[in-house]
Motif scaffolding. Sequence first.
Motif, PDB file in Angstrom:
ATOM      1  N   VAL A 262      -7.528   9.454   4.545  1.00 32.22           N
ATOM      2  CA  VAL A 262      -6.349   8.791   3.982  1.00 32.22           C
ATOM      3  C   VAL A 262      -5.398   9.842   3.416  1.00 32.22           C
ATOM      4  CG1 VAL A 262      -5.561   7.223   2.155  1.00 32.22           C
ATOM      5  CG2 VAL A 262      -7.621   6.679   3.452  1.00 32.22           C
ATOM      6  N   TYR A 263      -4.111   9.679   3.675  1.00 26.57           N
ATOM      7  CA  TYR A 263      -3.082  10.579   3.117  1.00 26.57           C
ATOM      8  C   TYR A 263      -2.021   9.737   2.422  1.00 26.57           C
ATOM      9  CZ  TYR A 263      -5.407  13.864   6.158  1.00 26.57           C
ATOM     10  OH  TYR A 263      -6.355  14.628   6.755  1.00 26.57           O
ATOM     11  N   GLY A 264      -1.574  10.237   1.295  1.00 25.33           N
ATOM     12  CA  GLY A 264      -0.553   9.503   0.531  1.00 25.33           C
ATOM     13  C   GLY A 264      -1.178   8.337  -0.198  1.00 25.33           C
ATOM     14  N   GLN A 265      -2.325   8.622  -0.820  1.00 27.28           N
ATOM     15  CA  GLN A 265      -3.121   7.555  -1.397  1.00 27.28           C
ATOM     16  C   GLN A 265      -2.415   6.797  -2.510  1.00 27.28           C
ATOM     17  OE1 GLN A 265      -7.085   8.806  -2.098  1.00 27.28           O
ATOM     18  NE2 GLN A 265      -7.797   6.754  -1.650  1.00 27.28           N
ATOM     19  N   SER A 266      -1.714   7.515  -3.373  1.00 26.52           N
ATOM     20  CA  SER A 266      -1.149   6.817  -4.534  1.00 26.52           C
ATOM     21  C   SER A 266       0.258   6.288  -4.290  1.00 26.52           C
ATOM     22  CB  SER A 266      -1.162   7.740  -5.746  1.00 26.52           C
ATOM     23  OG  SER A 266      -0.782   9.034  -5.360  1.00 26.52           O
ATOM     24  N   LEU A 267       0.713   6.327  -3.045  1.00 22.71           N
ATOM     25  CA  LEU A 267       2.093   5.899  -2.784  1.00 22.71           C
ATOM     26  C   LEU A 267       2.341   4.482  -3.292  1.00 22.71           C
ATOM     27  CD1 LEU A 267       4.863   6.516  -1.445  1.00 22.71           C
ATOM     28  CD2 LEU A 267       4.011   5.310   0.542  1.00 22.71           C
ATOM     29  N   GLY A 268       1.415   3.574  -3.000  1.00 23.88           N
ATOM     30  CA  GLY A 268       1.568   2.187  -3.438  1.00 23.88           C
ATOM     31  C   GLY A 268       1.691   2.109  -4.948  1.00 23.88           C
ATOM     32  N   LYS A 327      11.595  12.027  -6.034  1.00 31.14           N
ATOM     33  CA  LYS A 327      10.207  12.376  -6.313  1.00 31.14           C
ATOM     34  C   LYS A 327       9.275  11.770  -5.252  1.00 31.14           C
ATOM     35  CE  LYS A 327       7.868  11.272 -10.206  1.00 31.14           C
ATOM     36  NZ  LYS A 327       7.892  10.707 -11.562  1.00 31.14           N
ATOM     37  N   THR A 328       9.518  10.513  -4.939  1.00 35.62           N
ATOM     38  CA  THR A 328       8.699   9.846  -3.931  1.00 35.62           C
ATOM     39  C   THR A 328       8.880  10.494  -2.560  1.00 35.62           C
ATOM     40  OG1 THR A 328       9.023   7.807  -5.177  1.00 35.62           O
ATOM     41  CG2 THR A 328       8.090   7.586  -2.985  1.00 35.62           C
ATOM     42  N   GLU A 329      10.118  10.886  -2.257  1.00 34.28           N
ATOM     43  CA  GLU A 329      10.369  11.515  -0.958  1.00 34.28           C
ATOM     44  C   GLU A 329       9.633  12.847  -0.836  1.00 34.28           C
ATOM     45  OE1 GLU A 329      14.657   9.425   0.089  1.00 34.28           O
ATOM     46  OE2 GLU A 329      14.606  11.579  -0.324  1.00 34.28           O
ATOM     47  N   VAL A 330       9.618  13.611  -1.906  1.00 33.75           N
ATOM     48  CA  VAL A 330       8.880  14.884  -1.892  1.00 33.75           C
ATOM     49  C   VAL A 330       7.395  14.607  -1.641  1.00 33.75           C
ATOM     50  CG1 VAL A 330       8.076  16.814  -3.327  1.00 33.75           C
ATOM     51  CG2 VAL A 330      10.491  16.169  -3.347  1.00 33.75           C
ATOM     52  N   PHE A 331       6.864  13.607  -2.326  1.00 34.96           N
ATOM     53  CA  PHE A 331       5.465  13.224  -2.160  1.00 34.96           C
ATOM     54  C   PHE A 331       5.161  12.858  -0.699  1.00 34.96           C
ATOM     55  CE2 PHE A 331       2.286   9.773  -2.117  1.00 34.96           C
ATOM     56  CZ  PHE A 331       1.195  10.454  -2.637  1.00 34.96           C
ATOM     57  N   ILE A 332       6.029  12.043  -0.114  1.00 31.66           N
ATOM     58  CA  ILE A 332       5.832  11.605   1.272  1.00 31.66           C
ATOM     59  C   ILE A 332       5.803  12.804   2.220  1.00 31.66           C
ATOM     60  CG2 ILE A 332       6.993  10.405   3.193  1.00 31.66           C
ATOM     61  CD1 ILE A 332       7.938   8.322   1.075  1.00 31.66           C
ATOM     62  N   ASN A 333       6.760  13.700   2.057  1.00 34.75           N
ATOM     63  CA  ASN A 333       6.822  14.870   2.933  1.00 34.75           C
ATOM     64  C   ASN A 333       5.600  15.773   2.776  1.00 34.75           C
ATOM     65  OD1 ASN A 333       9.380  14.860   4.531  1.00 34.75           O
ATOM     66  ND2 ASN A 333      10.214  14.504   2.500  1.00 34.75           N
ATOM     67  N   THR A 334       5.170  15.959   1.522  1.00 35.14           N
ATOM     68  CA  THR A 334       4.006  16.794   1.267  1.00 35.14           C
ATOM     69  C   THR A 334       2.763  16.201   1.942  1.00 35.14           C
ATOM     70  OG1 THR A 334       4.983  17.228  -0.884  1.00 35.14           O
ATOM     71  CG2 THR A 334       2.709  17.949  -0.571  1.00 35.14           C
ATOM     72  N   GLU A 335       2.611  14.887   1.832  1.00 30.64           N
ATOM     73  CA  GLU A 335       1.434  14.247   2.411  1.00 30.64           C
ATOM     74  C   GLU A 335       1.450  14.281   3.944  1.00 30.64           C
ATOM     75  OE1 GLU A 335      -1.382  12.875   0.718  1.00 30.64           O
ATOM     76  OE2 GLU A 335      -0.463  14.191  -0.765  1.00 30.64           O
ATOM     77  N   LYS A 364      15.163 -12.129  -2.591  1.00 27.79           N
ATOM     78  CA  LYS A 364      15.940 -11.122  -3.289  1.00 27.79           C
ATOM     79  C   LYS A 364      15.064 -10.207  -4.147  1.00 27.79           C
ATOM     80  CE  LYS A 364      20.343 -10.404  -5.407  1.00 27.79           C
ATOM     81  NZ  LYS A 364      21.239 -10.810  -6.450  1.00 27.79           N
ATOM     82  N   SER A 365      14.034 -10.789  -4.776  1.00 27.60           N
ATOM     83  CA  SER A 365      13.204  -9.973  -5.660  1.00 27.60           C
ATOM     84  C   SER A 365      12.471  -8.881  -4.876  1.00 27.60           C
ATOM     85  CB  SER A 365      12.205 -10.855  -6.395  1.00 27.60           C
ATOM     86  OG  SER A 365      11.311 -11.406  -5.461  1.00 27.60           O
ATOM     87  N   SER A 366      12.080  -9.202  -3.656  1.00 31.83           N
ATOM     88  CA  SER A 366      11.335  -8.197  -2.893  1.00 31.83           C
ATOM     89  C   SER A 366      12.248  -7.100  -2.373  1.00 31.83           C
ATOM     90  CB  SER A 366      10.562  -8.846  -1.752  1.00 31.83           C
ATOM     91  OG  SER A 366      11.467  -9.286  -0.770  1.00 31.83           O
ATOM     92  N   ASN A 367      13.566  -7.262  -2.560  1.00 32.17           N
ATOM     93  CA  ASN A 367      14.471  -6.164  -2.217  1.00 32.17           C
ATOM     94  C   ASN A 367      14.111  -4.920  -3.013  1.00 32.17           C
ATOM     95  OD1 ASN A 367      15.894  -7.591  -0.441  1.00 32.17           O
ATOM     96  ND2 ASN A 367      17.644  -8.004  -1.775  1.00 32.17           N
ATOM     97  N   ARG A 368      13.522  -5.160  -4.179  1.00 33.85           N
ATOM     98  CA  ARG A 368      13.203  -4.029  -5.026  1.00 33.85           C
ATOM     99  C   ARG A 368      11.825  -3.478  -4.717  1.00 33.85           C
ATOM    100  NH1 ARG A 368      15.573  -7.234  -8.994  1.00 33.85           N
ATOM    101  NH2 ARG A 368      17.808  -6.912  -8.899  1.00 33.85           N
ATOM    102  N   ASN A 369      11.157  -4.083  -3.770  1.00 33.19           N
ATOM    103  CA  ASN A 369       9.872  -3.519  -3.422  1.00 33.19           C
ATOM    104  C   ASN A 369      10.115  -2.201  -2.697  1.00 33.19           C
ATOM    105  OD1 ASN A 369       7.443  -2.781  -2.280  1.00 33.19           O
ATOM    106  ND2 ASN A 369       6.750  -4.898  -2.239  1.00 33.19           N
ATOM    107  N   MET A 370       9.885  -1.131  -3.454  1.00 32.02           N
ATOM    108  CA  MET A 370      10.320   0.175  -2.968  1.00 32.02           C
ATOM    109  C   MET A 370       9.520   0.690  -1.781  1.00 32.02           C
ATOM    110  SD  MET A 370      12.478   1.581  -5.607  1.00 32.02           S
ATOM    111  CE  MET A 370      11.996   3.280  -5.646  1.00 32.02           C
ATOM    112  N   THR A 371       8.219   0.357  -1.754  1.00 30.79           N
ATOM    113  CA  THR A 371       7.418   0.869  -0.641  1.00 30.79           C
ATOM    114  C   THR A 371       8.012   0.397   0.668  1.00 30.79           C
ATOM    115  OG1 THR A 371       5.586   0.355  -2.067  1.00 30.79           O
ATOM    116  CG2 THR A 371       5.067   1.302   0.039  1.00 30.79           C
TER     117      THR A 371
END
Length: 446
Positions: A262-268, A327-335, A364-371
């Motif tokens: 598994v890679y990017g485990q804590s993304l969620g 910050k999240t983008e850096v994490f994604i690229n690193t993983e 509309k609320s799930s628009n903010r679901n960032m993942t």
Amino acid sequence: MPAEDTITKTVWQYSEPLPEDTMEFLKGIALDYSKVKSYTYNRYSGIKSLDRLTPAFDIMREVRQSGLRAQLGLPSAYFSPAIVDAVADIKGMWGMLKNKLGTLITANENLSDEDRIYLRTVMRLDKIYAAVLRDEAYEMPRKAKGLSIDVERLNNLLRRLTRRHLTKLEVGSTDYFCIASSGYTYRAGAIYIASRTSKQRIELPLKDSNVCRRQIRLCIRKDYAALALPVETKVKKHADYNNTVYIHIGYQDMFTLSNGNVYGQSLGGMTSTETQRLTDKNRERARIRAAYQQSMESGDGKKAVNMKSNNLGTVKYDRRKEKERAKTEVFINTEINKMLAAEKPNRIVITRPISINKTKLPAKSSNRNMTRSFNGYIRDRLSYKCRINSIELVEINSKGTGTMCSQCGAEGKRSQDGFYCPECGYASAISINGAKNIEKKYNKKK
Ligand SMILES: [Zn+2]
């Protein structure tokens, strides 16, 4: 250097904060740039011009000779790229239209296989497609000769479908423009771009010392400019990358491989914390906004102004959001990098994204679901990193990969606890079952 050995990537370069009159100048150029695009759209996005888009020399010449440039007082260094930009959009629009019609033709049960061959052949050849649309004479393409088809019926269908799905292009944003390489020079930590007065240039001081010699794109930000510089990157070839890996792209864990890694485990977790923070923040803002409204209505304007300037400003809010995103983008690229280095793949198999049309519009609320919003970013970055590392990226249809049991093939059950197969008793995380199904499905196909 052969084209397949390099790939163009974008490097961003930022100006220092710019004086107001410079910002006004940039906005003026961007506005005129969009007018040139709009002019080109209006004239050349119809069926009359379909066979003139590649190469677009005629269109270029006609727009240059139209008098529009002099009328706007727009330097050529901006004027010509605007036409090219518009023509590229028109081509993209036709490409999307053809994809759309291709899908409709496949799904149309009133068509025979030979009908479909004819229609697809015509759509591939712009000259013939254009002649069909304009109801002009044309020579039957080689591939379509000898088919037992009703040509007139098919041409009518093609005309009808095209008319229905041809969209009118509109200029969306007026906050950017491209500059031809002749329209700028770099000197002493600044870029000097063409002004409306010949031989005079506008200085934009820069934050770094990168230079470029090709056409660049200038994006107007709040009080500065961001320049997109195209940079050639060499494609890497790894002699020791020999594996095929099968990846489930998930909302909790970014990548789950069929081998269990598994890679990017804590993304969620990372994005749901941020989703929660934004939800709380927005609730609080809504409360203040209501109170503000009330103060205004009851005539307490001073209190209202106070409230607004203290609590409803978007600058801080946006900056924080931007920071979290980065910050999240850096994490994604690193993983992704970690995965490539550890798994050494020469081929990666994933499922094709589910098209927006097929899924219900999100609430509309799930628009903010960032993942969810990062899913597209993850795919883009994976695709890009595959290209620069000479890794083949295969996308297969996702049908069945979610619900099928990867051990016995029966229909399983998905719940919060994971995947469970009532047939053989197999239980696992949804993601690993998905990844194993991708492997199975891909190898069955071959
Ligand atoms: Zn089973």
